[in-house]
Design a protein around this motif. Structure first.
Motif, PDB file in Angstrom:
ATOM      1  N   LYS A 142     -19.815  43.720   8.402  1.00 37.22           N
ATOM      2  CA  LYS A 142     -19.437  43.183   7.097  1.00 37.22           C
ATOM      3  C   LYS A 142     -17.945  43.344   6.857  1.00 37.22           C
ATOM      4  N   GLY A 143     -17.379  44.477   7.284  1.00 33.61           N
ATOM      5  CA  GLY A 143     -15.947  44.677   7.118  1.00 33.61           C
ATOM      6  C   GLY A 143     -15.115  43.738   7.968  1.00 33.61           C
ATOM      7  N   SER A 144     -15.638  43.311   9.120  1.00 33.15           N
ATOM      8  CA  SER A 144     -14.907  42.372   9.964  1.00 33.15           C
ATOM      9  C   SER A 144     -15.027  40.935   9.470  1.00 33.15           C
ATOM     10  N   VAL A 145     -16.118  40.619   8.800  1.00 36.01           N
ATOM     11  CA  VAL A 145     -16.313  39.266   8.282  1.00 36.01           C
ATOM     12  C   VAL A 145     -15.615  39.080   6.944  1.00 36.01           C
ATOM     13  N   PHE A 146     -15.571  40.137   6.134  1.00 38.70           N
ATOM     14  CA  PHE A 146     -14.912  40.081   4.828  1.00 38.70           C
ATOM     15  C   PHE A 146     -13.783  41.107   4.782  1.00 38.70           C
ATOM     16  N   PRO A 147     -12.668  40.830   5.447  1.00 37.19           N
ATOM     17  CA  PRO A 147     -11.559  41.798   5.447  1.00 37.19           C
ATOM     18  C   PRO A 147     -10.933  41.914   4.071  1.00 37.19           C
ATOM     19  N   VAL A 178      -8.154  40.523  10.492  1.00 35.69           N
ATOM     20  CA  VAL A 178      -8.601  41.889  10.784  1.00 35.69           C
ATOM     21  C   VAL A 178      -7.652  42.559  11.770  1.00 35.69           C
ATOM     22  N   LEU A 179      -7.258  41.829  12.809  1.00 34.21           N
ATOM     23  CA  LEU A 179      -6.347  42.383  13.807  1.00 34.21           C
ATOM     24  C   LEU A 179      -4.969  42.634  13.224  1.00 34.21           C
ATOM     25  N   VAL A 180      -4.472  41.697  12.430  1.00 31.87           N
ATOM     26  CA  VAL A 180      -3.123  41.852  11.863  1.00 31.87           C
ATOM     27  C   VAL A 180      -3.075  43.022  10.895  1.00 31.87           C
TER      28      VAL A 180
END
Length: 297
Positions: free
Chosen positions: A90-95, A233-235
């Motif tokens: 969920k944290g990766s889909v909704f940063p 997410v990466l940035v």
């Protein structure tokens, strides 16, 4: 009691002298602590996750103290429950802007369970959806004969797993190298970087399924949307770690991360879903008088 008499004599000689009470030893460190920390630096520590990093590393070292050649050592990498995995997905889909993914979800217990199965699911999603997309594109053409391309599974597996492991390895080595030159550079552990990359790929699983839609514009819109979500997410994870470095080096580092992520997205869409036209030669029907007649479609 001679010491108390000496102190009383000193106070009598100098009433303005400062006294320190041994009953309140915590006040001075508390006051000093408040002067040492600036408001801006607290936000940086929050983003970089340096407030509790020593405690976390100590606990991680205690938990992974087993020798690396034993099964118990690698079992710790898969010691997560369903709620933790779902929370990280969920944290990766909704940063959340301004929030560090490693700090919020990974640092307490980095794992390989989620990244491994996310990559495995993505491999089959891309391979199967690519075959179905090729079938729907050429559906109704008399010259087309559908043949499943099982080699797409191996190609997708090589591409996805190479990206999810080799790129984090290179980034981890780069951060370690820059950390030896610039003290403010935060060097994440290799396992933490693998977790970030693995969970950031989850958004491509539903995207790959939707890429079956035989509309070029829809596919590219879905690709750009997924790239923006996973790339953010990466940035937001790696920019706070390198922003104290040389400005040009920091921008090139983040730009390279985004570029490699974009190449993966565009490459998967172009290779597995934008299939070229397959033209099968029309069958030749021999005529009774000895001349060959080509059957027109």
């Amino acid at each position: 009691f001679a010491e108390f008499d000496d102190a009383a004599n000193l106070l009598a000689a100098n009433p303005d002298a400062t006294t320190i009470s041994i009953d309140e030893p915590g006040e001075i460190p508390k006051n000093q602590h408040s002067h040492l920390h600036e408001p801006g630096r607290e936000e940086d520590d929050e983003l970089l996750g340096t407030n509790d990093s020593d405690k976390t590393e100590l606990l991680a070292g205690q938990k992974k103290s087993a020798p690396f050649w034993t099964f118990d050592y690698y079992q710790t990498f898969f010691d997560v429950d369903t709620y933790q995995v779902l929370d990280r997905i969920k944290g990766s889909v909704f940063p959340v802007p301004g929030k560090n993914f490693v700090r919020l979800y990974i640092r307490s217990n980095p794992d390989l369970y989620g990244p491994f199965w996310i990559c495995a699911t993505l491999v089959f999603a891309i391979a199967v959806s690519g075959n179905l997309s090729n079938f729907f594109i050429h559906l109704g053409k008399p010259t087309y004969h559908y043949v499943p391309e099982f080699r797409k599974v191996s190609i997708a597996a090589t591409t996805i797993y190479a990206y999810a492991w080799l790129v984090p390895l290179a980034l981890w080595g780069f951060l370690m190298w820059r950390n030896s030159k610039v003290m403010n550079i935060v060097s994440y552990s290799f396992l933490e970087i693998v977790c970030v990359y693995g969970y950031s790929l989850f958004i491509y699983i539903p995207t790959a399924i939707l890429w079956i839609i035989p509309q070029e514009v829809v596919r590219w819109v879905l690709m750009i949307f997924s790239l923006c979500l996973s790339g953010s997410v990466l940035v937001m994870t790696f920019w706070p770690a390198v922003r104290d470095d040389n400005q040009r080096v920091a921008l090139v580092t983040v730009g390279t991360i985004v570029l490699l992520h974009a190449l993966l997205s565009v490459g998967c869409l172009a290779y597995f879903f934008d299939a070229p036209e397959v033209d099968v030669p029309a069958p030749v029907i021999p005529a009774q008088n000895g001349t060959a007649i080509t059957k027109s479609q």
